[in-house]
Write an enzyme that holds these catalytic residues in place. Structure first.
Site, short mmCIF file in Angstrom:
data_model
loop_
_atom_site.label_atom_id
_atom_site.label_comp_id
_atom_site.label_asym_id
_atom_site.label_seq_id
_atom_site.Cartn_x
_atom_site.Cartn_y
_atom_site.Cartn_z
N HIS A 149 -3.93 -4.89 -0.21
CA HIS A 149 -3.53 -5.41 1.11
C HIS A 149 -3.63 -6.92 1.10
O HIS A 149 -4.72 -7.48 1.28
CB HIS A 149 -4.45 -4.85 2.20
CG HIS A 149 -4.23 -3.41 2.51
ND1 HIS A 149 -3.35 -2.98 3.47
CD2 HIS A 149 -4.77 -2.29 1.95
CE1 HIS A 149 -3.36 -1.65 3.52
NE2 HIS A 149 -4.21 -1.22 2.60
N GLU A 151 -2.76 -8.94 3.38
CA GLU A 151 -3.16 -9.41 4.71
C GLU A 151 -4.66 -9.32 4.93
O GLU A 151 -5.19 -9.91 5.88
CB GLU A 151 -2.41 -8.63 5.79
CG GLU A 151 -2.91 -7.22 6.06
CD GLU A 151 -2.45 -6.17 5.06
OE1 GLU A 151 -2.75 -4.98 5.28
OE2 GLU A 151 -1.80 -6.54 4.07
N CYS A 173 0.83 -1.20 0.00
CA CYS A 173 0.00 0.00 0.00
C CYS A 173 0.86 1.26 0.00
O CYS A 173 1.58 1.53 -0.96
CB CYS A 173 -0.99 -0.03 1.15
SG CYS A 173 -2.34 1.17 0.98
#
Length: 223
Positions: free
Chosen positions: A201, A203, A92
């Protein structure tokens, strides 16, 4: 006598903490896919330098991020770590900060490791039919990728999770590891040598995101 089992040496993964964003989800996702590795969130340059792999995440306004990155010396440290050949993953704002320049906050010079700029989607952003698109670009979108090792096991055009108002356009097409369309095509991931960066992202991207992180933790830093 039976042979002793072969064990893989435990590696350390340093998640760079420069005070911008909650890094718990990044750490948890890395630990989930590779519990045998030691994941540490740190602002200590010595810990980053000693690590086997480096993750450079980030959220927030680029001016504030760059101020902290420079204050802590992470701009220089990242150049040094990338030069060693160890695998480095930017996420990001971590991706955006590695570019030359960002339009955000009236224009901010970034670290300049990757050639290209970060541009604003626009106040009145639309798709090809003229339909309004919300900014920030927030939610799931398809990613079209190349054959880099970090995409192993990830189907083409899988959906990843994005949250951003500014997007990366690289100067060098050979760096592009993935694209995404949101009104126009932007670069969702870039790769050069042992450096891989993503706008989305991983995650927060469920199965495919975890697979990308797992691939990173087993990547030798070569395309």
């Amino acid at each position: 006598m039976t042979d002793a089992p072969v064990t893989t040496p435990r590696q350390t993964v340093a998640v760079i903490d420069y005070g911008m964003g909650n890094l718990h989800s990044v750490k948890s996702a890395l630990e989930h896919v590779a519990p045998e590795q030691h994941v540490v969130v740190t602002s200590d340059p010595a810990v980053v330098a000693a690590a086997d792999r480096v993750v450079f995440p980030g959220v927030g306004a680029i001016r504030d991020c760059m101020a902290e990155i420079k204050r802590l010396g992470f701009d220089t440290l990242l150049r040094e770590q990338i030069a060693t050949g160890k695998p480095v993953l930017g996420i990001c704002v971590g991706m955006q900060a590695l570019m030359d320049h960002s339009e955000e906050n009236g224009g901010v010079d970034c670290i300049g490791i990757l050639p290209g700029k970060v541009r604003f989607f626009g106040e009145n952003h639309t798709d090809s039919t003229g339909a309004h698109l919300k900014v920030p670009h927030m939610g799931w979108n398809q990613v079209h990728h190349n054959d880099h090792p970090l995409w192993d096991g990830i189907p083409q055009d899988s959906r990843f999770y994005f949250v951003h108002s500014y997007c990366v356009i690289a100067d060098d097409a050979s760096l592009v590891a993935a694209t995404c369309d949101y009104g126009f095509q932007f670069h969702a991931a870039l790769n050069r040598g042992n450096l891989f960066v993503a706008q989305f992202h991983p995650e927060k991207s469920h199965t495919v995101g975890l697979q990308l992180l797992k691939n990173f933790l087993h990547w030798d830093g070569k395309a």
